[in-house]
Each structure stands twice: as C-alpha cells, then as structure tokens.
Write a protein that holds these residues in place. Structure first.
Motif, PDB file in Angstrom:
ATOM      1  N   ILE A 129       0.854  -1.183   0.000  1.00  0.00           N
ATOM      2  CA  ILE A 129       0.000   0.000   0.000  1.00  0.00           C
ATOM      3  C   ILE A 129       0.895   1.240   0.000  1.00  0.00           C
ATOM      4  O   ILE A 129       1.718   1.405   0.912  1.00  0.00           O
ATOM      5  N   PRO A 130       0.779   2.106  -1.015  1.00  0.00           N
ATOM      6  CA  PRO A 130       1.712   3.242  -1.108  1.00  0.00           C
ATOM      7  C   PRO A 130       1.730   4.084   0.157  1.00  0.00           C
ATOM      8  O   PRO A 130       2.776   4.598   0.557  1.00  0.00           O
ATOM      9  N   PHE A 131       0.572   4.218   0.797  1.00  0.00           N
ATOM     10  CA  PHE A 131       0.503   5.035   2.001  1.00  0.00           C
ATOM     11  C   PHE A 131       1.552   4.591   3.029  1.00  0.00           C
ATOM     12  O   PHE A 131       2.165   5.416   3.701  1.00  0.00           O
ATOM     13  N   PHE A 132       1.754   3.297   3.147  1.00  0.00           N
ATOM     14  CA  PHE A 132       2.746   2.797   4.103  1.00  0.00           C
ATOM     15  C   PHE A 132       4.120   2.641   3.456  1.00  0.00           C
ATOM     16  O   PHE A 132       5.141   2.951   4.069  1.00  0.00           O
ATOM     17  N   ALA A 133       4.127   2.135   2.204  1.00  0.00           N
ATOM     18  CA  ALA A 133       5.399   1.768   1.575  1.00  0.00           C
ATOM     19  C   ALA A 133       6.319   2.975   1.417  1.00  0.00           C
ATOM     20  O   ALA A 133       7.536   2.840   1.470  1.00  0.00           O
ATOM     21  N   LEU A 134       5.758   4.162   1.204  1.00  0.00           N
ATOM     22  CA  LEU A 134       6.596   5.337   0.944  1.00  0.00           C
ATOM     23  C   LEU A 134       7.021   6.067   2.217  1.00  0.00           C
ATOM     24  O   LEU A 134       7.674   7.094   2.162  1.00  0.00           O
ATOM     25  N   GLN A 135       6.631   5.541   3.357  1.00  0.00           N
ATOM     26  CA  GLN A 135       7.002   6.208   4.597  1.00  0.00           C
ATOM     27  C   GLN A 135       8.305   5.643   5.164  1.00  0.00           C
ATOM     28  O   GLN A 135       8.752   4.577   4.762  1.00  0.00           O
ATOM     29  N   TRP A 138      10.490   6.069  11.672  1.00  0.00           N
ATOM     30  CA  TRP A 138      11.515   6.058  12.715  1.00  0.00           C
ATOM     31  C   TRP A 138      10.890   6.440  14.052  1.00  0.00           C
ATOM     32  O   TRP A 138      10.945   5.707  15.003  1.00  0.00           O
ATOM     33  N   THR A 139      10.302   7.630  14.065  1.00  0.00           N
ATOM     34  CA  THR A 139       9.643   8.056  15.302  1.00  0.00           C
ATOM     35  C   THR A 139       8.465   7.130  15.595  1.00  0.00           C
ATOM     36  O   THR A 139       8.183   6.810  16.741  1.00  0.00           O
ATOM     37  N   LEU A 140       7.790   6.724  14.527  1.00  0.00           N
ATOM     38  CA  LEU A 140       6.602   5.883  14.685  1.00  0.00           C
ATOM     39  C   LEU A 140       6.965   4.406  14.513  1.00  0.00           C
ATOM     40  O   LEU A 140       6.150   3.614  14.067  1.00  0.00           O
ATOM     41  N   ARG A 141       8.202   4.050  14.860  1.00  0.00           N
ATOM     42  CA  ARG A 141       8.649   2.690  14.546  1.00  0.00           C
ATOM     43  C   ARG A 141       7.836   1.599  15.235  1.00  0.00           C
ATOM     44  O   ARG A 141       7.773   0.478  14.760  1.00  0.00           O
ATOM     45  N   GLU A 387       5.017   9.644   8.092  1.00  0.00           N
ATOM     46  CA  GLU A 387       6.373  10.006   8.495  1.00  0.00           C
ATOM     47  C   GLU A 387       7.304   9.845   7.299  1.00  0.00           C
ATOM     48  O   GLU A 387       7.406   8.779   6.712  1.00  0.00           O
ATOM     49  N   VAL A 388       7.983  10.937   6.946  1.00  0.00           N
ATOM     50  CA  VAL A 388       8.845  10.916   5.769  1.00  0.00           C
ATOM     51  C   VAL A 388      10.207  11.519   6.114  1.00  0.00           C
ATOM     52  O   VAL A 388      10.329  12.299   7.058  1.00  0.00           O
ATOM     53  N   PRO A 389      11.242  11.158   5.339  1.00  0.00           N
ATOM     54  CA  PRO A 389      12.540  11.794   5.549  1.00  0.00           C
ATOM     55  C   PRO A 389      12.419  13.288   5.254  1.00  0.00           C
ATOM     56  O   PRO A 389      11.675  13.681   4.341  1.00  0.00           O
ATOM     57  N   MET A 390      13.115  14.121   5.985  1.00  0.00           N
ATOM     58  CA  MET A 390      13.200  15.529   5.629  1.00  0.00           C
ATOM     59  C   MET A 390      13.723  15.593   4.201  1.00  0.00           C
ATOM     60  O   MET A 390      14.554  14.771   3.802  1.00  0.00           O
ATOM     61  N   ILE A 401       1.639   9.559  -1.332  1.00  0.00           N
ATOM     62  CA  ILE A 401       1.243   8.934  -0.069  1.00  0.00           C
ATOM     63  C   ILE A 401      -0.229   9.218   0.205  1.00  0.00           C
ATOM     64  O   ILE A 401      -0.993   8.334   0.576  1.00  0.00           O
ATOM     65  N   GLY A 402      -0.619  10.464  -0.013  1.00  0.00           N
ATOM     66  CA  GLY A 402      -1.996  10.869   0.295  1.00  0.00           C
ATOM     67  C   GLY A 402      -3.008  10.430  -0.752  1.00  0.00           C
ATOM     68  O   GLY A 402      -4.209  10.541  -0.533  1.00  0.00           O
ATOM     69  N   GLY A 403      -2.543   9.969  -1.892  1.00  0.00           N
ATOM     70  CA  GLY A 403      -3.482   9.451  -2.892  1.00  0.00           C
ATOM     71  C   GLY A 403      -4.278  10.525  -3.617  1.00  0.00           C
ATOM     72  O   GLY A 403      -5.289  10.232  -4.252  1.00  0.00           O
ATOM     73  N   GLY A 404      -3.848  11.793  -3.513  1.00  0.00           N
ATOM     74  CA  GLY A 404      -4.502  12.847  -4.278  1.00  0.00           C
ATOM     75  C   GLY A 404      -5.806  13.352  -3.673  1.00  0.00           C
ATOM     76  O   GLY A 404      -6.163  13.022  -2.549  1.00  0.00           O
ATOM     77  N   ILE A 405      -6.474  14.163  -4.464  1.00  0.00           N
ATOM     78  CA  ILE A 405      -7.663  14.878  -3.983  1.00  0.00           C
ATOM     79  C   ILE A 405      -8.915  14.073  -4.347  1.00  0.00           C
ATOM     80  O   ILE A 405      -9.036  13.616  -5.474  1.00  0.00           O
ATOM     81  N   PRO A 406      -9.843  13.928  -3.430  1.00  0.00           N
ATOM     82  CA  PRO A 406     -11.040  13.125  -3.721  1.00  0.00           C
ATOM     83  C   PRO A 406     -11.965  13.817  -4.730  1.00  0.00           C
ATOM     84  O   PRO A 406     -11.881  15.031  -4.936  1.00  0.00           O
TER      85      PRO A 406
END
Ligand code: FMN
Ligand code: FES
Ligand code: FES
Lengths: 615, 160
Positions: A129-135, A138-141, A387-390, A401-406
């Motif tokens: 799932i891109p929402f998870f795969a692209l994150q 670390w903080t949310l490990r 959570e993403v890298p700076m 990640i957000g899948g665009g605008i509905p």
C-alpha cells in the motif's frame, strides 16, 4: 522494588522476538487508537476474541490491541501477521468470515482490503500500500506492532536500551554531543536544535532541575503527539529520562491536554510500569541516578503550549507568557533550570542513543535532519499520519502517499504550521520539507499539521478562520495581540460579509507589521502569518471579495446567490430534499429552481447535487 | 463541612472537601483541584470558588482568574449532555460550520449555550485530535467521526 538489570533487559528483548516469530502463530494487530475506537474497533476486538475461542484457535492466534496505526480514516483496521494482510473498515459482522475464511481456510478476504483510489483495485499486502510503503517510520517505529500498555512489548523493540547505554557507558556531555551530531531540531514548531537547548540547561548549576514534555498539541489539524503518546508512551518516558540524565534533572512533567483521555491513561500505565521495574524513580537500574515523571493535565488554552505560559500553568496560575530572557534553561519552572521538549522530539531520543547521532543525521537535508511526522488531513484521499525523511516534497506527501484529492477536484492550497503557519498554493507543491525551504514559500514547518484544501475552499475565509482562532486564544496580556488581532479580524469579517473597502488590504498589512514586531510572545508574533500568506499567494481572491463582492469559492454566505444551471440539472430533486428551509422549488421531471428570498445560503443543495448543477 | 447551597448537595461538599484535602499541600495544584471539583459539581457557582480559595489558602480573585482563563472551566450550569463540535482546521474545511448550524437550528441554541430543558449544551472546541475522522464531534466523551449536517441529529437522538 527490584531493579531490572541490563542483562535482564536483553533477555526480555529476545523472549519477545521469539514470541512474535513463533511459527504457526498468527498475530492480529488491531488498532486501538482514538480514531479506531471511535469507529468501533473495541467491538470488533471483542467479537474476534469470541469467534477465535469458538473455533478453538486460542493457542494459535494472538490479538494485540495497538496504538494508532496511522491510517485513521479507514478504521477500524487490522494487520494480520505474518500474512502481511491489511484490513480496513471492519465491522462486527465481518468477524465470523475473517476467522473462518482467513484464519482457518487461509483465504484472505478481498472485500476488506485497501482499495487504491486511482486504480480502484484492491491491494492485498500491507507492504504494497503506497501510504505505508513510501514512509520511513523512525519516530513511529512501534506504531501498529506493539501493545502500548505492555512494557515487555516495548522492550522487545529495543526499548530502554538507549537509557541502559546512557547510564552505563556515557557521560552527560556525551549524550549532548550525540544529540548535536544527530542535528535534531525541536519538533514543536520553532525547530531549535535540541542538543544546544540541553547544553544550556546543563551549564546552569542547581540542586533541582526539570525536564518537561510539551503534550499540549494546540495546533488544530495536528494529532501526531496524541498518536505517539497513545501508541508508544514508553518512548517518550525514555527520551525524558535520557534528557534528565544529560542535564542532571530530578523531576519531570508531561503537560498533556485534558482532551486526550486515552493518551493520559496509557502514559500513566507506562509510568507505573517503568517505576515498577526500576526504570524510573529512585536509583534507576541501580546506577544511583534518580528521576521521576508526573502527568499534569492542561485545562484548555492554546497559549499554554508556549513554553513560559506552560510553566506558569504547571505552577497553578493563569497560563500567561512572560518576557524572555531569562530563558527557561536558566529560570524555568519554579525559577529552576528547565528543559522543555515536544513529544515527537523526545520520542526520537532513545533511538539516537542506540544507533548514534551519525545514523540519524544520515537522513534529511543540510539543515533539517532525520524524519518528520505529519498529520495529513482535509481534502485528501488517504488521511492519517505520515512520516517521511526531511527533504521529501509536499507533492509526494499529498499525491503519492496521500493518494490525491477526492472527487476529481483540484488542489488549491496546503496549510502548514497551524495558526502560525501559512498556505502553500499548488504551484509550490515541489517545495521539500525542510525548515528553511518551507519558510521561503511563506509557511512554517510548525508541528506538522498538513491540511489539504481543494477548490471549494475560500482562502479569505481561511484567513478569517485563523484570526478568529488567534483572537479567541490570545491570553490578553499584551495590547498588540489582544487589540491588534481583534481589529484585523473585524476587517476580515467585513470583507467576508461583502463590506470590504479598497484600503483594507494595506490596513491589514500595516496592522500585521505592528503586531508582529511588538507582541510579547510567539502567539502574537506569528498571528498574522496565515493572513499574510493568503495575501501573498491568493491576492486575487481578496480583491474579488472587496471589489466585485464575490466569493469565487462560494464559501462566504453573504456573497453567494445560489442558482440552478438548467442545462446540467438532471431533475433528480436531491437539492429540494436536503434544503432545510424549503427554498428549492422542484416537481417531478422538472428542473429545480431556488427561491433566493428564502435561501439561507446553507450550502446543503450545493454539496448535495451530484451533477454540479448548482452555482 | 461548609454551608449550604441549592446547586451543591451535602455529598458534593464532602467530595470537594476530600479533593482539597488531597492536594492542599502540593504547590501548583490549583488547576488540578478545580478540575476535580468541576467533575463533582459540574460548574463553578460563586460559593464554590470562595470555598476552594479558602481551602487552598489562595485569594478568591486569583481562583476566579484561573477559572475564567481556561476553557475547561465553566461559570454557568451545564446541560446533561455536552456536545462538542470540533472547529479545528481539518474539521472546518470538511464542514464543521454546517454541522453546528444544523444543531443550533434544531435545538435553538448558539455555541456556548444550553437548551432550556438542560438536555444539551453546545460548544465549538478546537481540534480534538481525531482529524482523520473530520468533521468530528464529541458527545459526553464519545468521539463521533465523519458527522454531517444530516447525520448529526440521528446521533443526538440517543442522548436524552
Ligand atoms: C502560542 C504557542 C503555542 C505553542 N503550542 C505548542 C504545543 O502545543 N506543543 C508543542 O510541543 N510546542 C508548542 N509551542 C512551542 C513551544 O513553546 C516550545 O518551543 C516547544 O515545545 C519546545 O520543544 P521542542 O524544542 O522539542 O520543539 C507553542 C508555541 C507558541 C508560541
Ligand atoms: S486510530 Fe486507528 S489508525 Fe489512527
Ligand atoms: S481539526 Fe477536528 S479533530 Fe482535528
């Protein structure tokens, strides 16, 4: 009390690892965050327990109630381990099928899997799932894979290894150096380097010092601190204790909003567990170092998130800011040297100690290191914690990640940084998350609320909205903030009501300059940011309100007159059925008509029309 | 035990006494005492403010100052059920204004008011941290997500 030894910690970690990878045992990680509780995850969990008992699967299936998984809008949700299957929007009624089909017959249930908003295809595996795969969690490990009410689960994920290392192998100055190498900056908004903050407090001698955790999370649209406290409370306690060791503090407080009852409950459980094992309190791990933590519940005032106001509030007074210097590192709570850090900042500390500052700073940009947690919400398909890298671009966050605008609508702006932040328009979506880069386009990183707004949003109304917030939350101590923001709000209200004057724009700017330069604390100093950013990027919308008396987005009731576009009307009558005042005239097989005399501009028909036939 | 008042029963006074007793010697405990006292009585009639001031040995004007500063504390009696509609940014963008409008219209109360029969009081609150479910509403502590101007009345039916 017996103190846990480093040896015992290691054993516990191994026991847990073995437990989670036992062959023939399935783990069901069901979300127990606030969002999923609200959508009914507790009922689903109870039903799962019943059904599993019924099928005699008690020894081969373990249910773990975790903290917020991050994908709140799809709750109640669950991840099945080791199958790597993700289920969303489960109800009690789905449970029997999940158990008999998936757990017994090994046939995962397709209709409960994630559906990609673009391709409309189901995605069977959690990790696809891109929402998870692209994150980069670390903080949310630990989110979604530990039970936040179990200290053993936390230890199983390297928990308290950082503290153990710090107490046995490092001097306070080593801890501070490691934080400086990591380059981590405060996640509460201002982005001040954490290592530097700690070194100031360490330099001041005093028999009493404090470490405070800011869990006030006042920015509307931000919920990462809440999620961290609910999903991984020990990480915050461990971070505070390491900070305490670095500056030689004896006592700590977590200042938490009373609106977060679940977070408060779980943190209290964690504190009790840590004390029980000698990881908090007197003589921690038998090393002679003592430090204890208490929860202080806030009572609802945005300004109490400001550091000096927060300290006054813990002292039992009105939470009003005081001028600095003296800085809290010299005179903070009860006039003693104090370090205050945000929840997310503290949640990173133990991992930095375990893996080293170099490891942390290997990710990110030149001046912004590590990862950042964002709360993605508003008009976007995948709402939740990200959570993403700076250095990741806003476009990646919103679209990939957000899948665009509905509903095939267009993105208008992204609001970043809450009431001290600004709106970033579509043409700047390639800006990357980095404290300085974001400031260049007129917003701030802030605490990480990312609110996506589509073309139905009126930017002048948003500016008014933020000023109203600030005006209500100003503590009233200094005149520029109390009176200045009120005048600004009055101007904006007037514009939204259709009485804007040509000179209003320059008046707003003038007031902004005055307030920014003379307010006492951060609240007033940044109060004008949202308005100024809207003026900078959406000036034509201001002008439409003032000169043409029009609200292009149709959000300002006084400036819109609804009418039906006859060619588009499919005569369905939906508009008439939702109108609360009977202003829509409609007969079967006839085009609807809106009686503007009766219309109260409630927008009901406008939002209800499936054919965009109301304008 | 203290005096008598219409709003506060003997039992309540007893509980307030024990709240004060428990925290009297902790510096900075005033806000905690007020929070617990409000849980007992529901709001702050003047006698209660004066009573707590005396018990904690703090000037009544200071206690009043604190009560009026924080949004958690109420100087008016509350309804049996508290409706808190989130008016944080995410909820606002997703239609919180319309939700409040519908509740106001149906029960004839504006934000900050209580219905005459004391069934509901309505408050707009800032971000309850459930933005994933925006627009969100909290009724008596239960979080309801994705509420709309249409669904909200149905949810409220359950609270009498
Ligand atoms: C009006 C105002 C409100 C604030 N609210 C918060 C808050 O809710 N949470 C937070 O962590 N920081 C908040 N801050 C920032 C804090 O004052 C402080 O800088 C921060 O907690 C320090 O921690 P950090 O260095 O780890 O970021 C606020 C600042 C201002 C001026
Ligand atoms: S509460 Fe379940 S995903 Fe956030
Ligand atoms: S904005 Fe409403 S819950 Fe966050």
């Amino acid at each position: 009390m017996t103190h846990v030894t480093p040896q015992r910690l290691k054993e516990m970690r191994q026991e847990h690892a073995a437990r989670i990878s036992e062959p023939n045992i399935r783990h069901l990680f069901i979300c127990g965050g606030t969002g999923c509780h609200a959508t009914g995850s507790l009922k689903v969990k109870d039903a799962l327990h019943e059904e599993i008992a019924k099928h005699g699967l008690k020894d081969s299936v373990r249910i773990v109630e975790t903290g917020c998984n991050g994908f709140c809008a799809l709750g109640p949700l669950m991840v099945v381990h080791p199958d790597n299957v993700f289920y969303q929007k489960m109800t009690r009624d789905d449970v029997a099928e999940i158990v008999s089909e998936h757990l017994v017959n090994n046939n995962p249930i397709e209709r409960l899997m994630y559906k990609d908003p673009q391709s409309k295809k189901r995605v069977p595996l959690f990790s696809d799932i891109p929402f998870f795969a692209l994150q980069k969690p670390w903080t949310l490990r630990n989110k979604g894979i530990i039970n936040p009410e179990s200290i053993e689960d936390y230890i199983g994920r390297d928990g308290y290894m950082g503290l153990s290392k710090v107490l046995r192998e490092m001097q306070p100055s080593d801890i501070i150096d490691e934080m400086k190498v990591a380059g981590i900056r405060g996640r509460g908004g201002a982005g001040f380097p954490t290592g530097m903050k700690w070194s100031f407090a360490a330099q001041n001698d005093s028999d009493t010092k404090y470490v405070l955790c800011n869990a006030d999370e006042g920015d509307p649209g931000a919920f990462m601190d809440r999620s961290i406290l609910e999903a991984d409370p020990h990480a915050v306690l461990e971070g505070m204790t390491i900070a305490a060791r670095a500056i030689n503090a004896t006592e700590g407080y977590i200042y938490c909003r009373s609106e977060y009852p679940l977070a408060i409950k779980r943190v209290q459980i964690a504190i009790d567990q840590a004390r029980e094992m000698g990881l908090l309190g007197e003589n921690i791990m038998g090393t002679g170092f003592s430090f204890d933590i208490f929860i202080y519940q806030g009572a609802g005032a945005f300004v109490c998130g400001e550091e000096t106001a927060l300290m006054r509030s813990i002292e039992g007074k009105r939470g009003m800011p005081i001028p600095r210097p003296p800085f809290p590192a010299a005179q903070g709570l009860w006039k003693k040297p104090t370090v205050l850090n945000n929840v997310e900042t503290l949640a990173n500390v133990a991992q930095i100690m375990v893996n080293g500052g170099k490891w942390y700073s290997s990710v990110g940009t030149e001046n912004s290191k590590g990862t950042k947690v964002f709360a993605l919400s508003g008009d976007v398909n995948n709402i939740g914690l990200v959570e993403v890298p700076m250095g990741t671009s806003l476009r990646t966050i919103v679209y990939d990640i957000g899948g665009g605008i509905p509903k095939k609508r267009k993105l208008k702006a992204v609001q970043l940084g809450g009431p001290s932040g600004g709106c970033i328009p579509e043409e700047h979506m390639d800006v990357v998350v980095d404290y300085e880069e974001i400031a260049k386009v007129g917003a701030i990183m802030g605490s990480g609320g990312v609110i996506v707004m589509d073309d139905k949003t009126c930017m002048v109304d948003m500016a008014r909205f933020f000023l109203e917030f600030i005006q209500e939350e100003s503590c009233g101590k200094c005149t520029p903030c109390r009176e200045g923001t009120r005048r600004q709000l009055e101007i904006l209200e007037r514009i939204c009501e259709g009485h804007g004057k040509p000179e209003d724009i320059s008046l707003i700017k003038e007031l902004s300059e005055m307030i920014t330069s003379s307010a006492l604390c951060g609240l007033g100093q940044t109060a004008s940011n949202p308005v100024l950013s809207v003026l900078r990027h959406f000036r034509e919308e201001f002008e439409a309100h003032i000169f043409e008396k029009k609200c292009p987005a149709k959000r300002c009731p006084a400036l819109v007159e609804f009418k039906v576009i006859d060619e588009r009307c499919k005569k369905c009558g939906k508009c008439a059925s939702v109108c609360p005042v009977g202003a829509v005239e409609w007969k079967k097989k006839e085009v609807a008509k809106i009686n503007t005399e009766l219309c109260v501009q409630c927008m009901s028909c406008y939002s209800a029309c499936p054919f965009d036939a109301i304008d | 035990m203290s005096c008598c008042s219409e709003e506060i029963s003997q039992e309540m006074w007893k509980e307030v006494d024990s709240v004060i007793e428990r925290h009297r010697d902790t510096p900075g405990a005033l806000i905690t005492v007020l929070r617990e006292a409000q849980n007992v009585v529901g709001w702050f009639p003047q006698v209660l403010i004066e009573y707590i001031a005396k018990g904690m040995n703090i000037p009544a004007s200071d206690v009043f100052g604190v009560v009026s500063f924080y949004s958690l504390f109420s100087l008016k009696p509350k309804g049996r059920n508290s409706i808190k509609v989130c008016t944080g940014t995410a909820c606002y963008v997703k239609g919180a204004r319309e939700v409040i409008g519908r509740i106001s219209g149906e029960f004839g109360i504006a934000e900050g008011e209580t219905t005459e029969d004391r069934r509901f009081d309505l408050e707009g609150v800032r971000c309850v941290g459930a933005c994933g479910l925006a627009p969100a509403m909290v009724v008596d502590g239960d979080v309801h997500g994705d509420v709309t101007a249409d669904s909200v009345l149905k949810i409220l039916e359950k609270y009498s």
